[in-house]
Write an enzyme that holds these catalytic residues in place. Sequence first.
Site, PDB file in Angstrom:
ATOM      1  CE  LYS A 230      -3.754   2.302   2.483  1.00  0.00           C
ATOM      2  NZ  LYS A 230      -4.652   2.251   3.659  1.00  0.00           N
ATOM      3  NE  ARG A 240      -5.689  10.074   3.006  1.00  0.00           N
ATOM      4  CZ  ARG A 240      -4.437  10.313   2.652  1.00  0.00           C
ATOM      5  NH1 ARG A 240      -4.078  11.533   2.308  1.00  0.00           N
ATOM      6  NH2 ARG A 240      -3.539   9.328   2.636  1.00  0.00           N
ATOM      7  CD  GLU A 267       6.065  -4.348   3.839  1.00  0.00           C
ATOM      8  OE1 GLU A 267       5.467  -5.200   4.524  1.00  0.00           O
ATOM      9  OE2 GLU A 267       6.466  -3.267   4.320  1.00  0.00           O
ATOM     10  CE  LYS A 282      -6.418   1.876  -0.741  1.00  0.00           C
ATOM     11  NZ  LYS A 282      -7.135   1.864   0.549  1.00  0.00           N
TER      12      LYS A 282
END
Length: 357
Positions: A230, A240, A267, A282
């Site tokens: 991400k 948001r 990751e 993402k």
Amino acid sequence: MRGRSPRRNGERAGPGHTPQPTPHRATEATTRSLSDEPHRPRRLRRTPALRDLVAGTGWHPAQLVLPLFVKEGIAEPAPIGAMPGVVQHTLPSLRKAAREAVAAGVGGLMVFAVPERKDAVGSAALDPDGILQRALREVADEVGDAAVVMSDVCLDEFTDHGHCGVLTPDGRVDNDATVERYAAMAVLHAEAGAHCVGLSGMMDGQVAAVRAALDGAGRQETAILAYTAKYTSAFYGPFRDAVECDLRGDRATYQMDPRNRTEALRELALDEAEGADLVMVKPALCYLDVLRAVADHARVPVAAYQVSGEYAMVEAAAARGWIDRERAIAETLTAVRRAGADVVLTYWAVEAARRMG
């Protein structure tokens, strides 16, 4: 003379010298009639049936996940200005939207919630009767096992500072204290009916901690979707607005740097080792190279999130007549699938599923 480089064709050899043109050599390509050309890729593009027959990227509505927003304390669904066609739901309208998505064939529903009150530690996230837990119960009751009910395990919707975790006295995100809260949230979500919990906070060790908490609570069958790569991105702005996140500062200390790709594979290895059942990249469109790399190395299914900014760009351009909206939606979704996504989260999930059907 030794050591002297040979003259190139057309190079002046001395006074009065006139370069001679290179004789033209006819080749097979220049003499062969075009009618004899054996390689014609257009043959397989001639009709819709031919194109469908050899299409390299396929689709099914069950591979789509619809993100849904629910807001506590409103009487009617509230439109989100930066995301035309997307709303903050009431609990009744959330049930209706979930029912319509399942009817269209959508495979999953990712639920986000906006509480009436926020504080520094995101207390509403751990309230057993908080808005997200209530929303999950409503959706699970409405759709049962007809779709995968997913939850967002993160604190940014619940904190007054907008960060994805709790803060230290000097304002840094406290990784380990945050992970403890994620683990407690995940158990609440599973108890409320989530089939799959989505860990979007990008905290170190979050997958292992949540897996241990779920197993310890007897929720071994609850799956984990790890937001593996991400990135800190400009394309989250409309989201948001949707969750009314008043972010102070940025998330560069825990979300990934857009300049890095190899880090995503690190990751990935960590999330798989910790027990992730699915992994995610993402945003999607600006990170197709990362998505391809993750898909090439992953041993679990790979998801991608076509985020709010990607959605808003297409909608805004289409509203001005600059692009063909339906074709742009289809092309962007196809690009994400072609890059390697097994699952795609998109605000166009219902529309795309109906078109596929």
